[in-house]
Design a protein around this motif. Structure first.
Motif, PDB file in Angstrom:
ATOM      1  N   ILE A 141       0.807  -1.229   0.000  1.00  0.00           N
ATOM      2  CA  ILE A 141       0.000   0.000   0.000  1.00  0.00           C
ATOM      3  C   ILE A 141       0.844   1.284   0.000  1.00  0.00           C
ATOM      4  O   ILE A 141       0.400   2.316  -0.481  1.00  0.00           O
ATOM      5  CB  ILE A 141      -0.984  -0.031   1.203  1.00  0.00           C
ATOM      6  N   GLU A 145      -1.155   2.423  -6.122  1.00  0.00           N
ATOM      7  CA  GLU A 145      -1.853   3.595  -6.675  1.00  0.00           C
ATOM      8  C   GLU A 145      -2.643   4.282  -5.588  1.00  0.00           C
ATOM      9  O   GLU A 145      -3.205   3.619  -4.714  1.00  0.00           O
ATOM     10  CB  GLU A 145      -2.843   3.105  -7.727  1.00  0.00           C
ATOM     11  N   ARG A 146      -2.714   5.596  -5.632  1.00  0.00           N
ATOM     12  CA  ARG A 146      -3.522   6.318  -4.657  1.00  0.00           C
ATOM     13  C   ARG A 146      -4.156   7.524  -5.318  1.00  0.00           C
ATOM     14  O   ARG A 146      -3.764   7.913  -6.418  1.00  0.00           O
ATOM     15  CB  ARG A 146      -2.674   6.739  -3.466  1.00  0.00           C
ATOM     16  N   LYS A 148      -7.300  10.990  -4.801  1.00  0.00           N
ATOM     17  CA  LYS A 148      -8.310  11.684  -3.992  1.00  0.00           C
ATOM     18  C   LYS A 148      -9.258  12.415  -4.920  1.00  0.00           C
ATOM     19  O   LYS A 148      -8.958  12.617  -6.111  1.00  0.00           O
ATOM     20  CB  LYS A 148      -7.650  12.641  -3.005  1.00  0.00           C
ATOM     21  N   GLU A 155     -15.126  15.186   0.297  1.00  0.00           N
ATOM     22  CA  GLU A 155     -13.793  14.773  -0.132  1.00  0.00           C
ATOM     23  C   GLU A 155     -13.572  13.284   0.143  1.00  0.00           C
ATOM     24  O   GLU A 155     -14.051  12.772   1.169  1.00  0.00           O
ATOM     25  CB  GLU A 155     -12.767  15.560   0.674  1.00  0.00           C
ATOM     26  N   TYR A 156     -12.871  12.569  -0.738  1.00  0.00           N
ATOM     27  CA  TYR A 156     -12.499  11.182  -0.457  1.00  0.00           C
ATOM     28  C   TYR A 156     -11.051  10.934  -0.894  1.00  0.00           C
ATOM     29  O   TYR A 156     -10.478  11.733  -1.647  1.00  0.00           O
ATOM     30  CB  TYR A 156     -13.461  10.186  -1.136  1.00  0.00           C
ATOM     31  N   ALA A 157     -10.467   9.829  -0.404  1.00  0.00           N
ATOM     32  CA  ALA A 157      -9.091   9.478  -0.761  1.00  0.00           C
ATOM     33  C   ALA A 157      -8.946   7.968  -0.692  1.00  0.00           C
ATOM     34  O   ALA A 157      -9.682   7.306   0.041  1.00  0.00           O
ATOM     35  CB  ALA A 157      -8.115  10.138   0.204  1.00  0.00           C
ATOM     36  N   TRP A 158      -8.034   7.394  -1.481  1.00  0.00           N
ATOM     37  CA  TRP A 158      -7.850   5.948  -1.469  1.00  0.00           C
ATOM     38  C   TRP A 158      -6.396   5.556  -1.743  1.00  0.00           C
ATOM     39  O   TRP A 158      -5.643   6.296  -2.371  1.00  0.00           O
ATOM     40  CB  TRP A 158      -8.778   5.260  -2.486  1.00  0.00           C
ATOM     41  N   ASP A 159      -6.033   4.394  -1.224  1.00  0.00           N
ATOM     42  CA  ASP A 159      -4.700   3.803  -1.434  1.00  0.00           C
ATOM     43  C   ASP A 159      -4.908   2.340  -1.824  1.00  0.00           C
ATOM     44  O   ASP A 159      -5.935   1.762  -1.487  1.00  0.00           O
ATOM     45  CB  ASP A 159      -3.885   3.868  -0.145  1.00  0.00           C
ATOM     46  N   THR A 160      -3.922   1.744  -2.481  1.00  0.00           N
ATOM     47  CA  THR A 160      -4.106   0.370  -2.964  1.00  0.00           C
ATOM     48  C   THR A 160      -3.052  -0.577  -2.418  1.00  0.00           C
ATOM     49  O   THR A 160      -1.850  -0.313  -2.537  1.00  0.00           O
ATOM     50  CB  THR A 160      -3.974   0.316  -4.509  1.00  0.00           C
ATOM     51  N   GLU A 161      -3.508  -1.675  -1.840  1.00  0.00           N
ATOM     52  CA  GLU A 161      -2.596  -2.743  -1.416  1.00  0.00           C
ATOM     53  C   GLU A 161      -2.519  -3.734  -2.576  1.00  0.00           C
ATOM     54  O   GLU A 161      -3.517  -4.386  -2.909  1.00  0.00           O
ATOM     55  CB  GLU A 161      -3.149  -3.418  -0.149  1.00  0.00           C
ATOM     56  N   LYS A 162      -1.359  -3.830  -3.226  1.00  0.00           N
ATOM     57  CA  LYS A 162      -1.249  -4.699  -4.392  1.00  0.00           C
ATOM     58  C   LYS A 162       0.068  -5.468  -4.317  1.00  0.00           C
ATOM     59  O   LYS A 162       1.114  -4.866  -4.099  1.00  0.00           O
ATOM     60  CB  LYS A 162      -1.262  -3.820  -5.653  1.00  0.00           C
TER      61      LYS A 162
END
Ligand code: NAD
Length: 357
Positions: A141, A145-146, A148, A155-162
């Motif tokens: 993570i 990729e991340r 917002k 407002e939102y935001a995201w992160d990726t565990e890959k």
């Protein structure tokens, strides 16, 4: 045998603690018939002062052409106001990248004679504890990729565990190698009851270990359970294999169990046997130059180098026994001092350990 070691003393207490580790390595070489050749190179603040950059090309070249690297620590007040790109820590990130190091190994070792320093109940730790966290360092993570944006909920935001199979396999190899030199058991941490990436992690770890390390037992443990076991039954864990984010959190938790920052070593490994070995603490500018820094974390980092990079298992054990014997006899540096113990300087502590090899 001859081994070429690049020493990156760094800043603050770095040169003092590296000198201690070199003393102990030389005593070990004399006893077991090895020669350790040391080449000192610049990194961090001292490199900025002399060369204008935290990681000179000459340092990279030396680290890529030696058998292994010993690092003190970098940083200090003097360089705190520099632009981010030429800060001392950039040298550390740069050398890890240049050496292709994708794992971080942090043994949280509590010596029985220092059990009172642990925040855990004495009963749980009285025989000592050793948890070796093997953390994947370049994926997951923190590197996924991340983004917002703004939507109906504001407002939102995201992160990726890959993770890819290749990334999981190479870190599993490192954990299995370490376990094969210890108790032949790996505890693999995941959150496979919820995360897809964890289900791939679990499947891949088992398949790879069964095929390549049939004598190693792999046990799965959910990360929430692992967080509990570290404080409930720490001696049951041993070699613990984790993703980047889980390892980040669990390794700090495990370090706390030992109660003493001046005693903990760490290493970073990639393909092959060359690694970067260092204490987990920083350059401690508040005590630099006073000969009170505890050299034991760096001495134990050097011991790890002997076992994990050079396969010198007996020599590593001799250093660990020497540390244990000095502690059992009541010798302490200021940071681990307690009532009734005998206080020594940092350099004397290293001498005492070297004398007992
Ligand atoms: P630190 O680990 O250097 O010091 C924290 C406290 O622990 C201080 O009170 C220090 O005196 C003590 N301490 C640390 N090592 C000790 C030892 N061997 N013996 C006795 N006491 C010891 O952390 P910090 O004060 O937050 O950071 C100081 C500098 O080190 C900063 O510039 C930071 O960026 C850098 N740093 C470098 C590394 C590294 O090189 N890997 C890691 C952490 C921090």
């Amino acid at each position: 045998m001859n081994y070429n070691i690049t020493v990156l003393d760094g800043d603050g207490i770095g040169p003092e603690i590296c000198a201690g580790a070199i003393k102990v390595l030389n005593a070990t070489g004399a006893k077991y018939g090895h020669t350790f050749n040391f080449t000192h190179k610049l990194i961090g603040g001292c490199a900025i002062d002399k060369c204008g950059v935290p990681l000179p090309e000459e340092t990279v070249t030396a680290c890529l052409s030696c058998d292994s690297v010993l690092l003190g620590a970098v940083g200090g007040y003097k360089w705190d106001s520099l632009p981010v790109d030429i800060r001392p820590e950039k040298g550390l990130l740069g050398i890890r990248k240049a050496m292709g190091l994708y794992s971080n190994i942090r043994p949280a070792k509590l010596w029985a004679s220092l059990a009172h320093a642990s925040p855990l109940k004495y009963e749980l730790v009285k025989d000592g504890v050793e948890i070796i966290i093997v953390r994947e360092l370049t994926g997951g993570i923190y590197f996924g990729e991340r983004g917002k944006g703004t939507g109906d909920g504001g407002e939102y935001a995201w992160d990726t565990e890959k993770y890819s199979v290749a990334e999981i396999e190479r870190i599993t190899r490192i954990a299995c190698e370490l376990a094969s030199k210890r108790d032949k058991k790996v505890v693999s941490i995941d959150k496979a009851n919820v995360l897809e990436s964890s289900r791939l992690w679990r499947r891949t770890v088992h398949a790879y270990a069964e095929k390549n390390y049939p004598d190693i037992t792999v046990e799965d443990m959910l990360v929430d359970n692992a967080a509990m076991q570290i404080v409930k039954n720490p001696s049951a864990l041993g070699v613990v294999l984790t993703s980047n984010i889980f390892g980040d959190i669990l390794s700090d938790e495990a370090a706390q169990v030992t109660g003493s920052i001046g005693m903990l070593a760490s290493s970073s490994l990639g393909d092959g046997t060359r690694g970067l070995y260092e204490p987990i603490h920083g350059s401690a500018p508040d005590i630099a130059g006073k000969d009170i820094a505890n050299p034991i974390a760096t001495v134990l980092a050097a011991a790890m180098m002997l076992r994990d990079s050079f396969s010198l298992t007996d020599e590593c054990a001799a250093i660990e026994r020497a540390v244990e014997s000095v502690l059992n006899d009541g010798w302490r540096t200021a940071d681990i001092m307690e009532e009734g113990a005998k206080r020594v300087t940092g350099s004397r502590m290293a001498e005492l350990i070297a004398e007992r090899i």
